[in-house]
Design a protein around this motif. Sequence first.
Motif, PDB file in Angstrom:
ATOM      1  N   PHE A 142       9.271  12.171 -33.683  1.00 45.59           N
ATOM      2  CA  PHE A 142      10.028  11.113 -33.987  1.00 45.59           C
ATOM      3  C   PHE A 142      10.113  10.884 -35.627  1.00 45.59           C
ATOM      4  N   LEU A 158       4.915  12.402 -35.824  1.00 49.58           N
ATOM      5  CA  LEU A 158       5.458  11.435 -36.382  1.00 49.58           C
ATOM      6  C   LEU A 158       5.694  11.972 -37.953  1.00 49.58           C
ATOM      7  N   GLU A 168      11.178   4.812 -36.302  1.00 53.67           N
ATOM      8  CA  GLU A 168      11.945   4.369 -35.144  1.00 53.67           C
ATOM      9  C   GLU A 168      10.665   4.133 -33.918  1.00 53.67           C
ATOM     10  N   LEU A 169       9.609   4.299 -34.231  1.00 51.49           N
ATOM     11  CA  LEU A 169       8.610   4.000 -33.171  1.00 51.49           C
ATOM     12  C   LEU A 169       8.714   2.698 -32.574  1.00 51.49           C
ATOM     13  N   GLU A 225       7.244  16.003 -28.636  1.00 47.48           N
ATOM     14  CA  GLU A 225       8.271  15.360 -29.334  1.00 47.48           C
ATOM     15  C   GLU A 225       8.095  14.907 -30.727  1.00 47.48           C
ATOM     16  N   THR A 271       1.014  16.121 -23.236  1.00 50.52           N
ATOM     17  CA  THR A 271       1.706  15.776 -24.116  1.00 50.52           C
ATOM     18  C   THR A 271       1.190  15.581 -25.726  1.00 50.52           C
ATOM     19  N   GLY A 281      11.246   1.654 -29.755  1.00 50.17           N
ATOM     20  CA  GLY A 281      11.296   2.517 -28.190  1.00 50.17           C
ATOM     21  C   GLY A 281       9.990   3.380 -28.060  1.00 50.17           C
ATOM     22  N   PRO A 282       9.760   4.514 -28.965  1.00 44.57           N
ATOM     23  CA  PRO A 282       8.716   5.438 -28.501  1.00 44.57           C
ATOM     24  C   PRO A 282       7.414   4.870 -28.400  1.00 44.57           C
ATOM     25  N   HIS A 316       4.679  19.209 -23.322  1.00 48.26           N
ATOM     26  CA  HIS A 316       5.741  18.021 -23.608  1.00 48.26           C
ATOM     27  C   HIS A 316       5.295  17.761 -24.971  1.00 48.26           C
ATOM     28  N   VAL A 337      -1.407  12.128 -31.289  1.00 50.25           N
ATOM     29  CA  VAL A 337      -0.274  11.947 -32.134  1.00 50.25           C
ATOM     30  C   VAL A 337      -0.481  12.461 -33.455  1.00 50.25           C
ATOM     31  N   LEU A 388       2.770  13.926 -29.472  1.00 50.83           N
ATOM     32  CA  LEU A 388       3.835  13.436 -30.328  1.00 50.83           C
ATOM     33  C   LEU A 388       3.611  13.860 -31.932  1.00 50.83           C
ATOM     34  N   LEU A 439       5.365   4.793 -25.299  1.00 57.21           N
ATOM     35  CA  LEU A 439       4.694   5.831 -24.795  1.00 57.21           C
ATOM     36  C   LEU A 439       3.079   6.035 -25.059  1.00 57.21           C
TER      37      LEU A 439
END
Length: 369
Positions: free
Chosen positions: A254, A227, A258-259, A252, A223, A262-263, A250, A273, A225, A266
Amino acid sequence: EKGGYPSFMLKEIAEQPKAVTDTLLGRIDPEGSLRLDEVRITRGELREVDKVVIVACGTAFHAGMIAKYAIEHWTRIPCETELASEFRYRDPILDQRTLVIAISQSGETMDTLMAVRHAREQGAKVLAICNTNGSTIPRESDAVLYTHAGPEIAVASTKAFLTQLVACYLVALYLGQVRGTKWGDEIRTVIRQLSEISGEVQRVLATMEPVRALARSLAGHDTVLFLGRHVGYPVALEGALKLKELAYMHAEGFAAGELKHGPIALIEDGLPVVVVVPSPRGRSVLHGKIVSNIQEIRARGALTVVIAEEGDEAVVPYADHLIRIPATPTLLQPLVATVPLQVFACELATARGNEVDQPRNLAKSVTVE
Ligand code: F6R
């Protein structure tokens, strides 16, 4: 035909400075104003526009998201950007004063074409931003502004994206120029800066070796991420899309704000990241906020890969890896910030043994809805 490059994708990444220059060619007059007479929508009609709606898919959609920031800032016309595949199914509100901008490299994407047809049926004017002469979307639109990226062969879009951005900036600045907003001086300055940006893209390309090494070192991860904030948010989405489609990882993107909603749950030890940092000069409030975000994720174990302007020292203590990009006006930053993400995805995919020009399950032009 790959010009000595191992893949079309690498060739096309390298062609970006020229693609950007070619897309500006002949569109800025010697006095530094824009000339977009080729766009056959009259100045009168453009002055009447009271809403802009951008429709596109995939990478072109990310260009459209960035265009929204530019259009609303420089023209003060409300602008929304919507996925072409969602657009017509929600019965959007359109009329003669709506300018719909359809962005498509191929000009054949069925979702985008159907959005164009729907918009015209409702009486809206449609301007296509397209890379392929004579393709269906420009033929069915009221007007077209061609990007001059040259043929894009690799399935993943790179140089077309940068030229889509340039075309969007041109439209935003032109609308601002025609309508005479309070940003007249800024618009003239940005047109000049835009005309110099291809040299900055070239400079970024010359410094990509550490990005390649970093990408190879992350090939075993599952994964990644991404940002960003403001125009860095769509850039983060684009970085994630490139990684999905090429490296089959994977990934994503963001909005950094918004971190905390919710995110951030992760984040775990060693998770890479990538953070796109806005200029500390432009919207400096945002810069401070994103520096806090980097601190927060690093405190929770993230491996931080920070893309920041040259001279931005505030990020240094929190960056496990620092990728420098040249200072640019805030709204133009995506033109330089996207390039390392393209190189990153391409190299990571190659390190994982993937064929970058022909990712599995994907076609260059998607002619079904
Ligand atoms: C991603 C990619 C796709 C296209 C999308 C739209 O790298 O290439 O997401 O951007 O399919 O294609 P066009 O621009 O031809 O309408």
